[in-house]
Design a protein around this motif. Structure first.
Motif, short mmCIF file in Angstrom:
data_model
loop_
_atom_site.label_atom_id
_atom_site.label_comp_id
_atom_site.label_asym_id
_atom_site.label_seq_id
_atom_site.Cartn_x
_atom_site.Cartn_y
_atom_site.Cartn_z
N LEU A 191 57.95 -26.02 0.91
CA LEU A 191 57.05 -25.80 2.07
C LEU A 191 56.07 -24.68 1.78
O LEU A 191 54.90 -24.76 2.13
CB LEU A 191 57.88 -25.45 3.31
CG LEU A 191 58.62 -26.60 4.00
CD1 LEU A 191 59.58 -26.06 5.04
CD2 LEU A 191 57.64 -27.57 4.63
N SER A 192 56.54 -23.65 1.10
CA SER A 192 55.67 -22.54 0.75
C SER A 192 54.56 -22.99 -0.21
O SER A 192 53.40 -22.60 -0.08
CB SER A 192 56.54 -21.44 0.16
OG SER A 192 55.94 -20.80 -0.89
N ILE A 243 53.85 -23.16 7.63
CA ILE A 243 54.30 -21.78 7.39
C ILE A 243 55.25 -21.33 8.50
O ILE A 243 56.20 -20.59 8.28
CB ILE A 243 53.09 -20.82 7.30
CG1 ILE A 243 52.26 -21.16 6.05
CG2 ILE A 243 53.53 -19.37 7.26
CD1 ILE A 243 51.00 -20.37 5.90
N SER A 244 54.99 -21.85 9.73
CA SER A 244 55.82 -21.42 10.86
C SER A 244 57.28 -21.86 10.69
O SER A 244 58.18 -21.20 11.21
CB SER A 244 55.26 -21.96 12.18
OG SER A 244 55.21 -23.36 12.15
N ILE A 245 57.53 -22.97 9.97
CA ILE A 245 58.92 -23.38 9.71
C ILE A 245 59.60 -22.32 8.85
O ILE A 245 60.75 -21.95 9.09
CB ILE A 245 59.02 -24.73 8.96
CG1 ILE A 245 58.14 -25.78 9.60
CG2 ILE A 245 60.46 -25.21 8.91
CD1 ILE A 245 58.18 -27.10 8.89
N ILE A 246 58.88 -21.84 7.83
CA ILE A 246 59.45 -20.82 6.93
C ILE A 246 59.82 -19.59 7.73
O ILE A 246 60.93 -19.04 7.59
CB ILE A 246 58.45 -20.47 5.81
CG1 ILE A 246 58.06 -21.74 5.03
CG2 ILE A 246 59.05 -19.43 4.86
CD1 ILE A 246 56.93 -21.53 4.05
N TYR A 247 58.93 -19.14 8.61
CA TYR A 247 59.21 -17.94 9.41
C TYR A 247 60.37 -18.17 10.37
O TYR A 247 61.16 -17.27 10.63
CB TYR A 247 57.96 -17.50 10.18
CG TYR A 247 56.87 -16.96 9.28
CD1 TYR A 247 57.20 -16.11 8.22
CD2 TYR A 247 55.54 -17.30 9.46
CE1 TYR A 247 56.21 -15.61 7.38
CE2 TYR A 247 54.55 -16.80 8.61
CZ TYR A 247 54.89 -15.96 7.57
OH TYR A 247 53.92 -15.47 6.74
N ARG A 248 60.46 -19.38 10.90
CA ARG A 248 61.55 -19.68 11.85
C ARG A 248 62.90 -19.69 11.13
O ARG A 248 63.89 -19.18 11.64
CB ARG A 248 61.33 -21.03 12.51
CG ARG A 248 60.26 -21.00 13.57
CD ARG A 248 60.36 -22.14 14.54
NE ARG A 248 59.66 -21.77 15.75
CZ ARG A 248 60.19 -21.06 16.74
NH1 ARG A 248 61.44 -20.65 16.65
NH2 ARG A 248 59.51 -20.74 17.79
#
Length: 811
Positions: free
Chosen positions: A769-770, A782-787
């Protein structure tokens, strides 16, 4: 071979071939004699027909000496007639194949077999008699008068005594032979006038040929306009003949009177040759005429002539255009119009994933677009399509601003008409779909179910169907599922939805991952391999095969077609499976609560199992939250606002397709690599829950075997003390049993394996994803990574992986 034998063979050959007219048998004997060879040659001009080739080979094997001259003769017999006949037959066959119920009318054979009807030179006719004396022996005055009379005949397609027409080969211009004994001054003047006769011959042949039904209405209108001009030309020749009979027409006067007509005839002949050479029909003929009209901008007389022809030829084309843009009807019997209709059934939109009804029911044929309508072609296509949809719903629509469309050099005139018709058609269809057919309400209804908008409905539905959907798909009874769906709809807030009865159950043949991979492989190199691969999901459970379907009727099926519904289904199945995994993990959470009462010596591995369960639950819930509240809701909001400002149905289609594409992309469903990792993560979660479930069940069985009450009434104080002591002993025994069980079964190693697999796959997903969010600018991911990495737990390992990757790339 004797002359008599040649004569006999020629007559027999003409009889067998049913050839009539032309030069007759006598006309070909000299030609045959000239091309005789004393030996058999192998190079011949053979006809392409199979029967002829077979006969030719048969005669050649018999060593027939007169075979080659006869073949040459045959090629000459067919030379003039064949191209026109072949073209007519090809056009007729093409039309009849496309419109078997409305075949083209055909002229009877005698129209083509009687050359005297055509108005052109009859080059094969036998001369009435030789002149008594050579024209060159007469005085100049007599020569001039004789040539004036000859020219008057030649100008209307009849051979004179001293001027004769040559046979035309293919599409060449007509040439003439003038008596060589003629005085040079007169001969020079005659040669200046003769091109008019050549033009006349070209125009006459063109008019006769293009008047056949096969060449279409535009060519018919063009030839009719040319025929009108030719009538004026014949009147001029008649007036000249009147002067000649009064003895007032000299060769110089004839040259003077014929000059204005010469330019007109030249332009007409040039247009006829160009149309003939380009095999133009319909729109291509109009393009040619329009370009000619513009090319003669500096020559007002020539431009006026071309303008007259273009206006006349465009009338039938504009009649078809008017019916299309004002009523949505195509009446094009000769396939000339720029829009072509195809036999496609609108019912297939609801069935076929790749149905192209909206794109292929009516299509633009590029070479039929007149050059002056090129810019408006797409609007013309859309205008008729919009009206046609409303007509197919039983409404009779006619544009209120309907006016006759006429050809003019000022394009703005008919551009404005087409614009008005387009605006009306797009408004009528848009209002019809939005207001009468309630398109937005329908889309909201689909959103309730396919995008899980109604939370209480899904809780009810999953509670009711859980046991049924756990079965293998072959054991599930669809009517039972339909009944449970109906019950869930009635018990939830979905009961207020007016379109809830259109929701249906669909059990798919593949799981969602396989279905997605098959769709993503369409039109790629892997398509055949994936479609022909052995089915790996033969034992699908109901949960894996389950999906909703939705009944959509015409004309809403234009927007909510099978392709769109399939995309909704893929989003739903993806979310539904996530919801199912979440429920499994929550059930494990509830079961784990029971174990808190046991003081387990193996708290280390049990704590690890609890922690892993929590991480899995956090992953599944965050993924769901991301998909529902960060992808679908905002994207839906954008689409709904766009639909309010849409000006035509194509905009609506575009916004709806864009919404689905963005949802699929941002939910990671269009990337096979991310999809596979996500699928494996879900599988690890399910396997973990199954493992924990088995452990829980074994614990429950032990507990039930140890605990059994014998009290018949309310417990006394001593009984309560005994019961408490019994519970303490039971808990102790269970704890010891669990310790023994986990040490025997190797639960610690199992949980550790689940933990490492889950962590590895999750890291892989976050890493991919990154990469995609950086390289492909997919910033929403990117919001999935932060979540999922909210406390930076995975950050260090992700950075290490990025460094290792860059080092490998550098190496």
């Amino acid at each position: 071979m004797s002359e008599f034998r040649i004569h006999h063979d020629v007559n027999e050959l003409l009889s067998l071939l049913h050839v009539r007219g032309g030069d007759g048998a006598e006309g070909y004997i000299d030609l045959l004699q000239k091309h005789r060879t004393p030996y058999v040659t192998t190079t011949v001009s053979a006809h392409s027909a199979k029967d002829f080739l077979r006969k030719y080979e048969e005669l050649k094997s018999k060593n027939v000496r007169n075979l080659d001259p006869l073949v040459y003769l045959l090629s000459k017999l067919c030379e003039d007639k064949e191209p026109a006949e072949v073209t007519r037959k090809m056009l007729r066959d093409r039309h009849n194949k496309k419109n078997p119920t409305q075949p083209n009318p055909v002229f009877p054979n005698w129209v083509y077999d009687r050359p005297a009807l055509l108005g052109d030179f009859m080059t094969g006719s036998t001369p009435t008699g030789e002149p008594a004396v050579a024209i060159g022996t007469l005085p100049l005055g007599a020569q001039e008068q004789a040539l004036v009379e000859d020219l008057l005949f030649v100008l209307i397609g009849v051979d004179g005594r001293d001027i004769t027409a040559q046979p035309v080969l293919g599409r060449q211009n007509r040439s003439f032979i003038v008596d060589s004994t003629l005085d040079m001054s007169i001969k020079e003047l005659v040669n200046r006038i003769l091109p008019v006769a050549s033009y006349y011959s070209t125009i006459t042949r063109f008019i006769e040929e293009k008047s056949s039904f096969e060449y279409g209405q535009v060519n018919h209108a063009l030839t009719a306009a040319m025929r009108t001009l030719m009538k004026e030309y014949l009147i001029l020749v008649t007036q000249l003949e009147h002067l000649q009979r009064q003895g007032l027409l000299s060769l110089q006067k004839l040259w003077f009177y014929i000059q204005p007509t010469m330019r007109t005839m030249e332009i007409l002949a040039s247009i006829a040759s160009s149309v003939d050479k380009g095999e133009c029909m319909g729109g291509s003929t109009l393009s040619l005429l329009h370009d000619r009209t513009f090319n003669y901008t500096g020559d007002s007389q020539a431009q006026e002539l071309c303008l007259y022809l273009t206006k006349a030829a465009s009338v039938p084309y504009f009649e078809i255009l008017e019916k299309w843009i004002y009523r949505g009807i195509i009446k094009d019997p000769y396939s000339e119009f720029m829009v072509e209709e195809h036999e496609l059934q609108k019912e297939k939109i609801q069935e076929d994933y790749n149905d192209k009804y909206w794109d292929q029911r009516y299509t633009i044929v590029q070479h039929r677009i007149p050059s002056f309508l090129q810019k408006m072609a797409d609007k013309i296509l859309s205008t008729g399509k919009y009206l046609n949809v409303v007509r197919e719903c039983g409404r009779d629509v006619t544009c209120p601003d309907a006016k006759e469309v006429l050809y003019t050099l000022k394009e703005r005139a008919y551009v404005e008409q087409i614009e008005k018709a387009y605006n009306y058609a797009s408004k009528v269809l848009l209002d019809f779909l939005m207001e009468e057919k309630e398109l937005v309400s329908r889309l909201r209804s689909i959103k309730h179910y396919f995008l899980m908008d109604k939370g209480d409905f899904f809780v009810h539905f999953m509670d009711l169907t859980e046991e049924e959907l756990k079965k293998p798909v072959d054991d599930i009874v669809p009517p039972r599922l339909e009944a449970l769906l109906e019950l869930a709809l009635r018990m939830s807030t979905a009961n207020t939805d007016p379109f809830k009865d259109d929701l249906k159950i669909d059990l798919m043949p593949h799981d969602v991952i396989t279905q997605l991979l098959r769709v993503l492989a369409i039109e790629t190199k892997q398509e055949k391999a994936i479609i022909n691969a052995d089915p790996t999901d033969a034992a699908l459970s109901g949960l894996e095969a389950f999906s909703f379907d939705y009944i959509v009727k015409w004309p809403l099926s234009l927007i909510i077609n099978r392709k769109a519904l399939t995309r909704y289904q893929m989003l739903f199945r993806h979310m539904f499976y996530c919801k199912h995994v979440e429920r499994l993990l929550c059930n494990i959470w509830i079961s784990n609560k029971d174990f808190k009462q046991y003081s387990l010596h193996s708290a280390k591995w049990f704590a690890a199992a609890f922690a892993l369960r929590q991480r899995m639950l956090n992953f599944v819930q965050n993924i769901q939250y991301y998909m529902m509240f960060e992808v679908m809701e905002p994207t839906w909001h954008v689409m709904e606002n766009n639909l309010k400002t849409a000006s035509n149905i194509d905009d609506v289609l575009c916004h709806h397709t864009s919404f689905l594409d963005n949802c699929l992309k941002d939910c990671m469903l269009t990337n096979p690599e991310l999809l596979r990792i996500f699928s494996k993560l879900m599988s690890v979660c399910v396997m973990f829950t199954n493992c924990m479930q088995r452990f829980t069940q074994s614990m429950r069985m032990e507990r039930l075997s140890m605990e059994h009450g014998t009290m018949d009434g309310p417990p006394t104080q001593s009984e309560q003390v005994d019961e408490a002591e019994k519970k303490r002993l039971t808990t102790k025994l269970l704890a010891e049993h669990v310790d023994a069980l986990q040490s025997d079964a190797g639960f610690e190693a199992t949980i550790s394996k689940f933990d490492s697999n889950f962590s590895m796959l999750l890291l892989d997903l976050l890493d991919k994803l990154s990469i995609y969010s950086t390289n492909d600018c997919e910033h929403s991911m990117i919001s999935i990574i932060y979540r999922l990495d909210f406390n930076g737990f995975y950050t260090e390992r992700l950075e290490r992986m990025a460094i290792e990757r860059s080092q490998k790339a550098a190496a």
